[in-house]
Write an enzyme that holds these catalytic residues in place. Structure first.
Site, PDB file in Angstrom:
ATOM      1  CG  HIS A  97      -1.801   1.221   1.281  1.00  0.00           C
ATOM      2  ND1 HIS A  97      -2.881   1.384   0.456  1.00  0.00           N
ATOM      3  CD2 HIS A  97      -1.752   2.342   2.058  1.00  0.00           C
ATOM      4  CE1 HIS A  97      -3.475   2.528   0.713  1.00  0.00           C
ATOM      5  NE2 HIS A  97      -2.798   3.133   1.682  1.00  0.00           N
ATOM      6  CB  SER A  98       1.008   4.283   0.231  1.00  0.00           C
ATOM      7  OG  SER A  98       1.333   5.632   0.018  1.00  0.00           O
ATOM      8  CB  ALA A  99       5.888   4.118   0.512  1.00  0.00           C
TER       9      ALA A  99
END
Length: 260
Positions: A97-99
């Site tokens: 998720h995300s980074a």
């Protein structure tokens, strides 16, 4: 004390696992900036019985709070190529998720380059594909602006946000992670041959629709998108629905379909 089957527990500095001895597949989850393996604790009980959950615990959080966070992606990816090999003996998927999505992607490339076994599917969540992005960079903001931007994204409990000491420690790790990944450049290379499913919130300011769809350029295999109501932390609002999509996809027969 032996952990319960659906209990996510530390096995090594980097690996937390919810053991399922009869599992036929594994899902390895990579946390977003500032977070650790416990972000996925509830997923163990939501996954189908045939899928075992593993979550990555980077330094600088929870039981590793006394360790310095990584400042460059290369050493982190290198460490994970070694520590994950023992758990890649079953068909495995990565979720980030995300980074954590960029980390999952870079790790997949590193494993392929080494000729090592890697994931058979990538689930990349709430993260623009590599390349130019209109998403605002946060790591160089003054402390008060940085904190305001982080809190506006959600994902932090109200009790935590009101505790100055906890927030100070969390913001230190968050800034370190944002600095690492906002400065990181994905080097050009051949597309993967691994299916990619992009997941994202429909109203996420940090994952514009056009930018997340460009992940399709990074694989020659199946590419799909799945959007959910919500913002950057959509998966906290409807974890059962998100995990259901991942579980069904992992256990479905392989196809070569691509969709946008």
């Amino acid at each position: 004390m032996i952990p319960l089957e659906n209990e996510l527990a530390p096995e090594s500095p980097y690996i937390w696992r919810a053991r399922r001895p009869s599992a036929t597949h594994r899902l390895v989850c990579f946390p977003h900036a500032g977070a650790g393996a416990p972000a996925y604790a509830d997923w163990a009980g939501l996954l189908p019985p045939g899928i075992e959950l593993i979550a990555i615990q980077p330094p600088g959080r929870q039981n590793r709070i006394g360790e310095d966070p990584f400042t460059e992606a290369g050493p982190l990816v290198e460490a994970l190529t070694h520590v994950l090999r023992p758990v890649l003996d079953l068909p495995t998927a990565f979720f980030g998720h995300s980074a954590g999505a960029t980390l999952a992607y870079e790790l997949t490339r590193a494993l392929r380059e080494r000729g090592a076994r890697g994931p058979e599917h990538l689930f990349l969540s709430a993260q623009p594909a590599p390349g130019e992005s209109a998403v605002r960079r946060l790591h160089e903001l003054p402390d008060d602006e940085f904190a305001a931007e982080i809190l506006s994204l959600g994902g932090i409990d109200e009790e935590v946000a009101e505790d100055e000491d906890v927030m100070e420690a969390m913001l230190y790790t968050l800034r370190a992670d944002f600095t690492l990944w906002e400065r990181h450049t994905v080097e050009p290379g051949a597309p993967l041959d691994v299916p990619i499913t992009v997941l994202s919130g429909e109203s996420d300011p940090r994952a514009p629709l056009g930018e997340v769809k460009r992940w399709g350029e990074h694989t020659t295999a199946e590419f799909q998108t799945q959007f959910f109501p919500g913002g950057h932390f959509y998966f906290l609002d409807s974890p059962a629905e998100v995990v259901s999509v991942i579980g069904r996809t992992m256990l479905a027969p392989a196809t070569h379909r691509r969709s946008a």
